[in-house]
Write an enzyme that holds these catalytic residues in place. Structure first.
Site, short mmCIF file in Angstrom:
data_model
loop_
_atom_site.label_atom_id
_atom_site.label_comp_id
_atom_site.label_asym_id
_atom_site.label_seq_id
_atom_site.Cartn_x
_atom_site.Cartn_y
_atom_site.Cartn_z
N ASP A 179 -20.52 -7.03 8.97
CA ASP A 179 -21.45 -5.99 9.25
C ASP A 179 -22.48 -6.23 8.20
O ASP A 179 -22.69 -7.20 7.72
CB ASP A 179 -20.73 -4.60 8.93
N PRO A 220 -28.44 -8.12 13.86
CA PRO A 220 -29.63 -7.77 14.73
C PRO A 220 -29.57 -5.94 14.46
O PRO A 220 -30.74 -5.52 14.57
CB PRO A 220 -29.34 -8.08 15.88
N TYR A 222 -29.44 -4.16 12.21
CA TYR A 222 -30.22 -3.72 11.18
C TYR A 222 -31.66 -4.01 11.36
O TYR A 222 -32.27 -3.52 10.34
CB TYR A 222 -29.67 -4.27 9.67
N ASP A 248 -24.64 2.34 16.92
CA ASP A 248 -23.14 2.46 17.14
C ASP A 248 -23.17 3.39 18.32
O ASP A 248 -23.67 4.62 18.51
CB ASP A 248 -22.48 3.16 15.93
#
Ligand code: GLA
Length: 564
Positions: A179, A220, A222, A248
């Site tokens: 993550d 990506p 972020y 998400d």
């Protein structure tokens, strides 16, 4: 340097070849013709994730509310329901499995409440069921939930990528989701550089430990909504096999079990679909979890999510309580014929043939000369639609007939010159199609769309289509939005071609002239023979006239998505 030309100057596939080789020239030629160019697989190493990864992850169902028992119960559920045998074979433990602090040797420590026996026995139990084992970590100093990350400490210092990867290898990890929360950005550095450094370090660590692990990168996601997004999407393929590009999927909340979640399916679909140019076997855009079958999703919506993800060749990672899936949901999620569309060896992204306020028509080329067609109904009433071979780029002649296998009912439509779609609200029709020889090979035909960076609205308002009138407008699904990309790179609609005449594009008779060819770059630009970019000027809530302008770097009014 104008970095906007990076792709044209030195495409990825050329970077891997010694210059001067005949093959280089040949590839250069191929790459230049209106198709993004991809790096070829590294020789001698088996390709990881040759088809989109499939499996299960706890996050959207449990968030941090799980224990080892929940993980193992779901693993057993995959086996018992037959979903594992259908390919959902990797069980990944997401955030919250570790403690906030490392041990005296700097090793990660599993949370003793959730994993009283540690992580290794869980991995062994998963392997003993014939499944693969995946784990979550973070490229930052902390995970999204504030636990120990693998990245550089806040303020700088030594990262733990190699140490953590060695630990994962010792547990038998087969899949790593990295993550991107809380990545330290040094003063004077850019966020994009900090992420690239972290993901490159993880990739190097994976090579160093010599255990094949599929590497899922969240970098990506972020950058979604910023111009840097496209740069990050361009490099993740150098390090891993799949990447999350955006927000998400809506999580299940115990306190609000009935909250509808279909909107997040449509949103993730809408940002994933225009990114086909970034994916190929071994490198996948990840539109996030399959929540189909879980609370907040009807059976029609479950069909829709599975079929959309399959049309996009997206990873199929269930995130639900497998033991609570209804037999109908299991049947949908395990539909072999639909899964074969997802797992098709070509790994193509679907082409958006047509979009209006309530409906999308999708088309996907499959290996072995067949095709998949899907019709999505986002609206609240049923739709009826008649489709024709020419809609998909087949030759428009009387002999062109399509045989269509309805993948939900299992019934065949005998060869016919039309395809009838009747689709209920929130449902999707999907067929595997064979075309009669006289249909020929389909040309790349469909909508040319522009998704403005930074817009986080639902897809009805978010998608803009290039219209033959010479402007960009909200997609309406009319024939004026149907384009063919010819093999030489011309953009053709209604028998005419888009030509950049004196800075103002116009539709003219098609010819073999160089000025009718457009190069399509990995960053999404359509570049004229003079090296300038097709641009849609003006506010993007109105009709935007086309112009030809100097190419900017990730300028949102110059980024296009073409039929694949
Ligand atoms: C982010 C990711 C999710 C999940 C959580 C865990 O939101 O996108 O998929 O991993 O972090 O904290």
């Amino acid at each position: 340097m104008d970095r906007g030309f990076r792709m044209l100057d030195r495409p990825a596939c050329l970077r891997r070849l010694p210059s001067g080789m005949l093959a280089t020239l040949l590839l250069c030629f191929i790459c230049g013709v209106a198709a993004p160019c991809f790096a070829s697989p590294v020789k001698g190493r088996q390709m990881l994730a040759a088809t989109p990864p499939m499996g299960w992850n706890d996050w959207a169902q449990y968030q941090c509310g799980y224990t080892a028992q929940d993980i193992l119960a779901n693993a057993k559920g995959l086996v018992k329901t037959g979903l594992a045998a259908h390919g959902y074979n990797t069980v990944t433990i997401d955030d919250c499995w570790m403690q906030k602090d490392r041990d005296a040797q700097g090793n990660l420590q599993a949370d003793p409440q959730r994993f009283p026996q540690g992580m290794k026995p869980v991995a062994q139990a998963i392997h003993a069921m014939g499944l693969k084992f995946g784990i979550y970590e973070d490229a930052g100093y902390e995970t999204c939930d504030g636990l120990a990350g693998s990245g550089e400490p806040d303020g700088g210092g030594k990262d733990h990528f190699l140490q953590d990867t060695r630990l994962f290898a010792s547990w038998g990890v087969d899949y790593l989701k990295l993550d991107g929360c809380k990545v330290y950005v040094p003063a004077g550095g850019t966020k994009a550089d900090a992420y690239r450094k972290a993901y490159a370090a993880q990739s190097a660590a994976l090579k160093a430990v010599n255990r094949p692990m599929v590497f899922s990168e969240s970098a990506p996601a972020y950058f979604q909504g910023t111009p840097d997004w496209y740069d990050v999407l361009s490099w993740v393929r150098d390090y891993g096999q799949l990447w999350r590009e955006g927000s998400d999927m809506a999580n299940f909340h115990v306190k609000k079990p009935d909250d509808p979640r279909f909107h997040s399916v449509l949103w993730n679909y809408s940002y994933n679909l225009p990114l086909g140019r970034f994916q190929k076997p071994g490198n996948w855009n990840d539109a996030d979890f399959i929540i189909g079958g879980a609370d907040g999703m009807s059976l029609a919506e479950t069909r829709t999510q599975l079929a959309l993800w399959s049309m996009m060749s997206a990873p199929l990672i269930l995130s639900s309580d497998v033991g609570r899936l209804s037999p109908q949901a299991v049947a949908i999620l395990g539909n072999k014929a639909v899964l074969a569309i997802d797992q098709d060896a070509l790994g193509k992204m679907a082409t958006l043939v047509r979009r209006n306020q309530i409906m999308d028509v999708l088309f996907k080329k499959l290996s072995g000369g067949s095709y998949a067609i899907a019709v999505l109904n986002r609206g609240t009433s049923p739709i009826q639609l008649e489709l024709h071979p020419a809609d998909f780029g087949f030759a428009a002649n009387a002999g062109c007939r399509l045989t269509a296998w309805n993948l939900w009912s299992g019934t065949d439509q005998p060869a016919a010159s039309t395809l009838q779609a009747n689709v209920a609200s929130h449902d999707i029709a999907i067929w595997r199609v064979h075309a009669a020889p006289s249909c020929g090979t389909p040309t790349r035909t469909g909508a040319i769309i522009m998704v403005a960076a930074g817009r986080h609205r639902d897809m009805d308002n978010d998608t803009r289509c290039l219209a033959v009138s010479g402007s960009v407008e909200d997609c309406a699904g009319t024939s004026a939005e149907a384009w063919t990309i010819t093999p030489s790179g011309a953009l053709k609609s209604a028998g005419k071609c888009l030509v950049p005449a004196n800075g103002k594009p116009s539709m003219q008779g098609c010819s073999a002239r160089k000025d009718q060819r457009w190069k399509y770059t990995l960053l999404g630009n359509l570049v004229s023979a003079d090296g300038e970019c097709l641009t849609a000027s003006g506010p993007d809530n109105q009709s935007q006239p086309l112009s030809i302008q100097t190419c900017g770097h990730n300028q949102s009014d110059q980024i296009w998505s073409l039929p694949n």
